[in-house]
Design an enzyme around this catalytic site. Structure first.
Site, short mmCIF file in Angstrom:
data_model
loop_
_atom_site.label_atom_id
_atom_site.label_comp_id
_atom_site.label_asym_id
_atom_site.label_seq_id
_atom_site.Cartn_x
_atom_site.Cartn_y
_atom_site.Cartn_z
N ALA A 197 -5.89 5.24 11.21
CA ALA A 197 -4.68 5.06 9.77
C ALA A 197 -5.51 5.13 8.80
CB ALA A 197 -4.18 4.29 10.43
N ILE A 198 -5.30 5.60 7.61
CA ILE A 198 -5.34 4.90 6.12
C ILE A 198 -4.27 4.74 5.08
CG2 ILE A 198 -6.68 6.48 4.08
CD1 ILE A 198 -8.37 6.08 6.84
N GLY A 199 -4.66 3.83 4.83
CA GLY A 199 -3.56 2.88 3.48
C GLY A 199 -4.06 2.96 2.72
N CYS A 227 3.91 5.96 10.44
CA CYS A 227 3.17 6.88 9.68
C CYS A 227 4.54 7.81 9.08
CB CYS A 227 1.33 7.67 9.13
SG CYS A 227 0.76 6.51 9.68
N PHE A 242 -8.42 1.18 5.98
CA PHE A 242 -8.24 1.85 7.39
C PHE A 242 -7.85 1.55 8.91
CE2 PHE A 242 -12.81 1.42 7.22
CZ PHE A 242 -13.19 0.66 8.30
N ARG A 257 0.93 -1.15 0.06
CA ARG A 257 0.07 0.15 0.20
C ARG A 257 0.46 1.44 -0.35
NH1 ARG A 257 1.38 2.06 4.58
NH2 ARG A 257 2.02 0.50 6.23
N TYR A 289 5.45 3.31 7.50
CA TYR A 289 5.65 1.96 8.81
C TYR A 289 4.22 2.19 9.40
CZ TYR A 289 9.63 -0.33 8.05
OH TYR A 289 10.92 -0.72 7.69
#
EC number: 2.3.1.181
Length: 223
Positions: free
Chosen positions: A147-149, A178, A161, A75, A79
């Protein structure tokens, strides 16, 4: 009655933990099948055993203490930690049918999490220049709660997420989450909210229609 999810979207909530590598393999296969038109779109909610995942922009200097397995995720981003007490949402949608706008997808995804957190009593927000979902911590400072990735292959989304319900926050100390070291991480538990994963999943489901509406209407934001 649970809120309606479109028939062409499978909604799956796991009660047990799923290893990260296994989840990545299953998500990759589902991505391929959706792109080929042989499987429905999917929202997959689960929890992982402790793991650090490396995005395509990961900097080795930000892996401070690899006390857990480190897996290349494929993604975007740097990290991230996943582990018990954290709810992870993998969102596999076909953007060919939903606007072909990756930026709008990410914005709508953030809005979905923010709206869900508001429904359970936590005010959160985006922050310019910093990836993720942010809130006010118990000490008054700003901290990351989600977190979003994402990754998009053949216009089908992968990853999604994660939201900290009640993880061991000390596990985040093994990385610079991140790539942002000036701010800490927090959780619903730390904020005084005791919420079971199943209840969080139901809250997400209640906002799923708004998320799709924002994405398909290309509003790129939720009301």
């Amino acid at each position: 009655m649970l809120p309606l999810v479109p028939e062409n979207v499978e909604w799956r909530s796991e009660t047990g933990r799923v290893g990260y590598r296994e989840a990545l393999d299953r998500m990759t296969e589902r991505n391929r099948a959706i792109a080929e038109g042989t499987a429905d779109e999917m929202v997959w909610l689960l929890e992982h055993p402790p793991v650090y995942t490396a995005g395509t922009s990961a900097d080795g200097a930000e892996l401070l203490d690899p006390r857990f397995e480190v897996v290349e995720a494929g993604r975007g981003g740097r990290y991230t930690y996943h582990g018990p007490g954290q709810r992870v949402g993998y969102v596999m949608l076909d953007l060919k049918e939903r606007g072909r706008d990756v930026r709008c997808f990410v914005h709508a995804l953030e809005g979905w999490v923010i709206a869900t957190l508001a429904d359970i009593g936590v005010e959160s927000r985006r922050s310019d220049g910093r990836i993720g979902i942010w809130t006010r911590d118990i000490d008054g400072g700003e901290a990351k709660i989600g977190a979003i990735g994402v990754r998009v292959r053949r216009w089908v989304t992968m990853h999604g997420f994660s939201v900290n319900l009640a993880p061991d926050l000390s596990h985040f100390a093994g990385i610079v989450p991140c790539g942002i070291e000036e701010f800490g991480v927090t959780s619903l538990e730390r904020l005084g909210i005791d919420l079971a994963p199943e209840a969080f999943d139901e809250a997400l489901r209640a906002r799923f229609g708004d998320f799709l509406g924002a994405l398909e209407g290309k509003a790129c934001a939720l009301p």
